[in-house]
Motif scaffolding. Sequence first.
Motif, PDB file in Angstrom:
ATOM      1  N   LEU A 248       0.809  -1.214   0.000  1.00  0.00           N
ATOM      2  CA  LEU A 248       0.000   0.000   0.000  1.00  0.00           C
ATOM      3  C   LEU A 248       0.850   1.274   0.000  1.00  0.00           C
ATOM      4  CD1 LEU A 248      -2.533  -1.109   2.778  1.00  0.00           C
ATOM      5  CD2 LEU A 248      -2.884  -1.242   0.312  1.00  0.00           C
ATOM      6  N   GLN A 249       2.138   1.128   0.107  1.00  0.00           N
ATOM      7  CA  GLN A 249       3.051   2.244   0.314  1.00  0.00           C
ATOM      8  C   GLN A 249       2.849   3.384  -0.687  1.00  0.00           C
ATOM      9  OE1 GLN A 249       5.770   2.234   2.819  1.00  0.00           O
ATOM     10  NE2 GLN A 249       5.605   4.408   2.335  1.00  0.00           N
ATOM     11  N   GLY A 250       2.642   3.063  -1.943  1.00  0.00           N
ATOM     12  CA  GLY A 250       2.626   4.097  -2.971  1.00  0.00           C
ATOM     13  C   GLY A 250       1.346   4.883  -3.090  1.00  0.00           C
ATOM     14  N   PHE A 251       0.278   4.467  -2.429  1.00  0.00           N
ATOM     15  CA  PHE A 251      -0.977   5.205  -2.614  1.00  0.00           C
ATOM     16  C   PHE A 251      -1.723   5.440  -1.297  1.00  0.00           C
ATOM     17  CE2 PHE A 251      -1.438   0.748  -3.758  1.00  0.00           C
ATOM     18  CZ  PHE A 251      -2.543   0.305  -3.044  1.00  0.00           C
ATOM     19  N   VAL A 252      -0.947   5.717  -0.237  1.00  0.00           N
ATOM     20  CA  VAL A 252      -1.511   6.107   1.049  1.00  0.00           C
ATOM     21  C   VAL A 252      -0.935   7.467   1.423  1.00  0.00           C
ATOM     22  CG1 VAL A 252      -1.546   5.610   3.522  1.00  0.00           C
ATOM     23  CG2 VAL A 252      -1.934   3.778   1.884  1.00  0.00           C
ATOM     24  N   ILE A 320      -4.932  -0.861   7.259  1.00  0.00           N
ATOM     25  CA  ILE A 320      -3.979  -0.251   6.308  1.00  0.00           C
ATOM     26  C   ILE A 320      -2.570  -0.249   6.886  1.00  0.00           C
ATOM     27  CG2 ILE A 320      -3.317   1.927   5.195  1.00  0.00           C
ATOM     28  CD1 ILE A 320      -6.351   2.520   4.945  1.00  0.00           C
ATOM     29  N   LEU A 321      -2.419   0.205   8.127  1.00  0.00           N
ATOM     30  CA  LEU A 321      -1.077   0.352   8.713  1.00  0.00           C
ATOM     31  C   LEU A 321      -0.350  -0.979   8.839  1.00  0.00           C
ATOM     32  CD1 LEU A 321      -1.553   2.983  11.568  1.00  0.00           C
ATOM     33  CD2 LEU A 321      -0.722   3.347   9.238  1.00  0.00           C
ATOM     34  N   PRO A 569      -6.640   8.763   1.530  1.00  0.00           N
ATOM     35  CA  PRO A 569      -6.303   9.723   2.590  1.00  0.00           C
ATOM     36  C   PRO A 569      -6.482   9.064   3.955  1.00  0.00           C
ATOM     37  CG  PRO A 569      -8.495  10.184   1.717  1.00  0.00           C
ATOM     38  CD  PRO A 569      -7.957   9.029   0.922  1.00  0.00           C
ATOM     39  N   LEU A 570      -5.405   8.897   4.681  1.00  0.00           N
ATOM     40  CA  LEU A 570      -5.487   8.222   5.981  1.00  0.00           C
ATOM     41  C   LEU A 570      -6.262   9.034   7.004  1.00  0.00           C
ATOM     42  CD1 LEU A 570      -2.039   6.535   6.771  1.00  0.00           C
ATOM     43  CD2 LEU A 570      -4.273   5.451   6.614  1.00  0.00           C
TER      44      LEU A 570
END
Length: 728
Positions: A248-252, A320-321, A569-570
């Motif tokens: 998920l790194q690239g789109f959070v 997510i995290l 968006p977190l």
Amino acid sequence: MNSTQKHFRTCNLCEAMCGIVIEHQGDKIVSIKGDDDDSFSRGHICPKAVALGDIHNDPDRLRTPIRRTSTGWESISWDEAFDEVTARIQEVQSKHGRHSVAFYQGNPTVHNHGSMIFGQVFSKALRSKNRFSATSVDQLPHMLAAYLMFGHQLMMPIPDIDRTDFFLVLGGNPVISNGSIMSAPDMKNRLKAIRTRGGKMVVVDPRRTETAELADQHLFLRPGTDAFLLAAMVHTLFEEKLVRLGHLQGFVEGIQSLEKAVAPFSPESCAAVTGLDGTTVRQLTRDFANAKRAVCYGRVGLCTQEFGGAGAWLINVINILTGNLDREGGAMFTSPALDIVGYADRIGMRGSFDRYRSRVRGLPEFGGELPVVALAEDILQPGAGQIRALVTSAGNPVLSTPNGTKLDEALKSLEFMVAIDIYINETTRHANIILPPTFSLEHDNYDAAFHVLAIRNTAKYSPALFERSPDMRHDWEIFSALAARLAPANGLVNPWIRRAKVLLGKHLTPTHIVDLGIRLGPYGAGLNPLAQKSGLSIKKIAESPHGVDLGPLRPSLPERLNTRNKKIPLVPEIFSKDMVRLDEHRRHQPADELLLIGRREIRTNNSWLHNSQRMIKGKPRCTLLMHPADAAQRALEDGQMVQVRSRVGSVEVPLAISDEMMQGVVSLPHGWGHNRAGSRLNVAGSVPGASINDLTDDTRVDALSGVAALSGTPVTVCAAVEKPVAAE
């Protein structure tokens, strides 16, 4: 004599979509059993499925329109009913404005594709912003988090429980609900399978539920504090460097803002609020983060509280995290044949939030609806914009929304009310006219919503079993007829609405619309009948009476995101602001008071299965559960009648003492209270029980979302005063 025939369909009484086989001789039902060959449920059914026959044959069920008069109810024709309803609605709107008529849709709406689709046609013709539904006493926080984080209100991540290694459950009881925003038949065996393959399940709940009985660990949590526990877990993920976004790194976006937002919420600082010590919370967080595949899931108990919006958001954040969003065994998105989410870019229907607010209290709109806690006050409070008339469909808000007594009184003051319902129940008894639709076995169905929320991609179409009688109408036909009459008067010139009676009623049924959506969907046959013959259509799905298996959930991000920049968006702004409110609450010492929570049972589904004798037989189930220490403190004994009192009212129920309750917490099931004069539910009336929503407080809401805070109502409990026996 008629030979026995078999009919295959989906039970639509809850979210599980269990396949059933109905054996019948002509119009007589011989048996209802689980369909062993169903592609999704594999033969499983719960006790509710057999109630389909009970409701179909219920002598209390209405089949033709009725009108309330000074001497009682009288039957009227459909044309007379439609004309009178239209005239009365137009009269009220002409006198008081178009927003003076409100529309409420109950829970069964989402179990019926005809009502789902054509209810919106009617709503548009009504042109009132005063729309309400059961959403705001249920799953609204999940939908709000989905809308703000993933770009569509129905893009709610689904636990991939068949492949997970760690299942964390907050405020949910999937063994009884069969999932709920996780449609999954045979839930008990699916959960047992987690442990069989070496996984772990942890349940966090103020009650040791039927699901908790299967868990490796159960943690008691003070009602209404789920968001504090989740914030403490997120705090721990950052503090102990357990954040692993992975794929998920690239789109959070917004991870630094998130770390700042949860900084005040260490597990130790939240312990006094939640009742869970810091060591336990830290270990739970480590176990979750270090599991190979994990998923966090929360439901009604988490949603319907004063921080329900924050709780639903933080569940997504934790998934997510830890890199568990959009991965096998984590929280995933479905790819249904009728892809409502996938159509968002084409038709622009992602959802909405806070475009306008309720008249009296200023509660925010969501998805074109206002929170139902505002309904009674917006009827009772005089002034411009006051609600003067009401249309209800498939709902019983007197029993299912907070402070039902207040709403009960409000309904008496309306100038006009019409109900689209098969029963004279605690709500519809106030109607001037009742328009009864056909029931499940008399119309076809496709589970448009629950295939979007299922743990596996499947598709199934259920044709009608019985022909309706000529004097009956489907609910979509009722909506269509009313819309056709109302639309011109309300200035709607769109020809497909204006000619709804002809165009929609004769040429475009709900099933035609679903078929079009499936043909244009990810597995669709397209519109050319000569092309893509292997693709799906309603006809193709109908050829597989046990359903079509489209495979397990699969990764779909970032392509499936409906956000403008294809990123998550977190920390949407409203949640960032709500963390300030959460922190202020954390600083206050919890009051020493008894808190009331609800509960669900396998044989009931809200209030509308209580008129089936086989669903309510046996020992009393409308009881107040209380911890032994709380009972001893009040000198109460098991089985005695007790009075439960809150700010808004009181009820009397039998007491059941049980150590499955957290000390300081009591539980009463919802959906009961069939003791109001004028309802005609003979079976339910014989075992009326008491309504928990005569105790829940309509002033208690989640300030962020407007959802009702049904969980954690402060109450007092004492022995009921014995009523004197009248002398003969």
